[in-house]
Each structure stands twice: as C-alpha cells, then as structure tokens.
Motif scaffolding. Structure first.
Motif, PDB file in Angstrom:
ATOM      1  N   UNK A 239       7.653  11.112  -8.023  1.00  0.00           N
ATOM      2  CA  UNK A 239       6.241  10.721  -8.004  1.00  0.00           C
ATOM      3  C   UNK A 239       5.498  11.514  -6.928  1.00  0.00           C
ATOM      4  N   UNK A 240       4.178  11.650  -7.053  1.00  0.00           N
ATOM      5  CA  UNK A 240       3.425  12.389  -6.035  1.00  0.00           C
ATOM      6  C   UNK A 240       3.404  11.625  -4.712  1.00  0.00           C
ATOM      7  N   UNK A 241       3.670  12.304  -3.590  1.00  0.00           N
ATOM      8  CA  UNK A 241       3.565  11.636  -2.288  1.00  0.00           C
ATOM      9  C   UNK A 241       2.103  11.440  -1.914  1.00  0.00           C
ATOM     10  N   UNK A 242       1.868  10.731  -0.841  1.00  0.00           N
ATOM     11  CA  UNK A 242       0.497  10.465  -0.402  1.00  0.00           C
ATOM     12  C   UNK A 242      -0.015  11.537   0.564  1.00  0.00           C
ATOM     13  N   UNK A 243       0.840  12.488   0.887  1.00  0.00           N
ATOM     14  CA  UNK A 243       0.463  13.533   1.849  1.00  0.00           C
ATOM     15  C   UNK A 243       0.867  14.899   1.301  1.00  0.00           C
ATOM     16  N   UNK A 244       0.290  15.938   1.866  1.00  0.00           N
ATOM     17  CA  UNK A 244       0.666  17.296   1.499  1.00  0.00           C
ATOM     18  C   UNK A 244       1.982  17.675   2.168  1.00  0.00           C
ATOM     19  N   UNK A 245       2.649  18.658   1.585  1.00  0.00           N
ATOM     20  CA  UNK A 245       3.910  19.148   2.131  1.00  0.00           C
ATOM     21  C   UNK A 245       3.719  20.559   2.670  1.00  0.00           C
ATOM     22  N   UNK A 246       4.649  20.976   3.492  1.00  0.00           N
ATOM     23  CA  UNK A 246       4.619  22.327   4.029  1.00  0.00           C
ATOM     24  C   UNK A 246       6.010  22.923   4.022  1.00  0.00           C
ATOM     25  N   UNK A 247       6.100  24.216   3.747  1.00  0.00           N
ATOM     26  CA  UNK A 247       7.389  24.920   3.762  1.00  0.00           C
ATOM     27  C   UNK A 247       7.454  25.751   5.037  1.00  0.00           C
ATOM     28  N   UNK A 248       8.537  25.576   5.782  1.00  0.00           N
ATOM     29  CA  UNK A 248       8.703  26.319   7.026  1.00  0.00           C
ATOM     30  C   UNK A 248      10.035  27.058   7.024  1.00  0.00           C
TER      31      UNK A 248
END
Length: 261
Positions: free
Chosen positions: A174-183
């Motif tokens: 399901x879609x989370x409530x926050x954005x993600x980042x790739x590091x």
C-alpha cells in the motif's frame, strides 16, 4: 502464486514500479561481488540483481509468506535465502569477508539497519537503500542542517554518503504516508579514527541528545577535566555546527584532559 500480503507490523510497502527498482539496483555499481538484499519481499529488486554476473546474491527476509514466494519464483536462489531478522544476524559467522547491502528497507527498522552497518563497517563495503525521505536526509546531511545528527556523524566518519533520488508514495502497495528516498554509502579509506572510538560514540550521542544546548552543557557528564578546556571556542557551539572531523578533534581534546585520579 498470489501476491504477498503487506503486513503493517513489519512495515511492508511493496514497490510496484520496475523502472525505479532497476534504478535502485544500478546505483549499486561498486564494489560488486557479495551482496546481501534485506527484505526482498516479492523480489522487485531481486529480479534485476539475479541477472548481474558480477554479484553473488543472498537474501534475508523475516516474513515467512515472502520467503515461500521467493523460493517459488527464484529457484536459483534456493540455498541463498535466509529466513530471519537481519538485525539479529551474526555477520562474521554468516558472511565471512566483505559485502554490500541493498534493499527497500522497512521504515520501522531502517535506522537500526544503518546502525548495524556502522557497527560492522569493517565488513560492509557499500550500502544502497530506500528509506523514509526524512531518514535519508538525516544520514546524508552535513553540518549546519537541522537533519544533521548522530547517524550522520557516525556513518560519514567511515562512508561517503549520497542522497540519490526521491520516490513518491503512489508507486507502493500500500502507499505510505510519506515520501521515500534512495541513498548510497560507499566505504572510505578510514580504518581507524584518530581518537578513541568508544569515547567518540559517547561524545556524539551526548551532544545530539541535547542538540539545543551548547557543547559546554551537553557534554558536562562526559568524564574529563572540563574546567581546563571549557573556555575553548568549540564549547560555545551547538552539535549541528560541528563537522565530522570536528567531533573527532573534540574527542581527542577530551582524551587529552582526563579527570585527575
């Protein structure tokens, strides 16, 4: 076989965009060789990793339903799938030698994954991971930023840290409530800090646990002859104003002024 059901208690949000998955795997360019994928779920990253001849791949997955799915869809990895809690694994026992880590990390344990990498920095050569955007910024930020903190200083002492790109919520199930980042973290040449590492860890934690205070106040419980050095300009700074090297120099200064016995 049907899709794996995302489990809230495991922090599962399955990436549903192959192009982004491929971009993540391509971010792990060097060093290749032994790679551990954490939390592969239904193998959105795995499908690209297994095609790379430069990688010896192992998977670590705690979710039994996902493990069954992976065994069915990736028969070539039958003896390379470890069912268990990544945070509890004995790296030296299970993964002799050096290796890299990759994964779409569950939000609820992502910081702990990076702390474990820090503790095993002599084995972990590189790490590419998707985390909550806020965590990604925290790890890769430098001094002067409100995100700069304990993980930033610990990891950047031994790794070059880069924030690569942001991933929107709608590409997950399901879609989370926050954005993600790739590091991405790449091991630097530092084998040993120019100060006592245990004391360094204590100093950094003490400073950022009271980040609104100056060093003079936040470090008052660190054992040292503070009276002899508290007049120095560094003690007027707040922790976010001090660089990684600055924390190392501060630790050395504290070492040089022990409490009188």
């Amino acid at each position: 076989m049907k899709r794996v059901r995302a489990k809230k208690h495991l922090g599962q949000h399955f990436l549903n965009e192959p192009a982004i998955a491929e971009r993540i795997t391509e971010s792990l360019s060097t060093p290749p060789a032994h790679v551990i994928e954490v939390g592969p779920g239904m193998g959105v990253l795995t499908q690209f990793l297994v095609k790379r001849p430069d990688i010896e791949l192992q998977l670590v997955e705690i979710d039994t339903e996902s493990v069954v799915y992976l065994h069915k869809h990736y028969p070539q990895l039958q003896d390379k799938i470890i069912e268990g809690d990544f945070l509890k694994l004995d790296f030296q026992k299970l993964f002799p030698g050096k290796f890299s880590i990759i994964g779409n990390f569950p939000y609820n344990i992502s910081s702990q994954i990076f702390f474990k990498a820090f503790e095993n920095r002599h084995q972990v050569e590189a790490l590419v991971g998707m985390v909550q955007k806020e965590v990604g910024r925290r790890i890769t930020s430098g001094p002067g930023s409100k995100e700069y903190g304990i993980l930033s200083v610990f990891l950047q002492s031994f790794y070059t840290a880069e924030y690569l790109f942001t991933v929107d919520e709608h590409v997950f199930i399901p879609p989370p409530k926050v954005k993600s980042g790739v590091i991405r973290l790449l091991r630097n040449d530092v084998e040993k800090l120019p100060c006592d590492e245990k004391l360094f860890i204590k100093v950094v934690k003490a400073a950022f646990n009271q980040r609104r205070k100056t060093m003079r106040n936040s470090l008052k419980n660190i054992p040292c002859n503070m009276e002899a050095i508290k007049h120095l300009p560094v003690f007027n700074l707040r922790p976010e104003q001090l660089s990684v090297e600055g924390f190392q120099e501060l630790t050395s200064l504290i070492q040089e002024h022990p409490l009188c016995e």
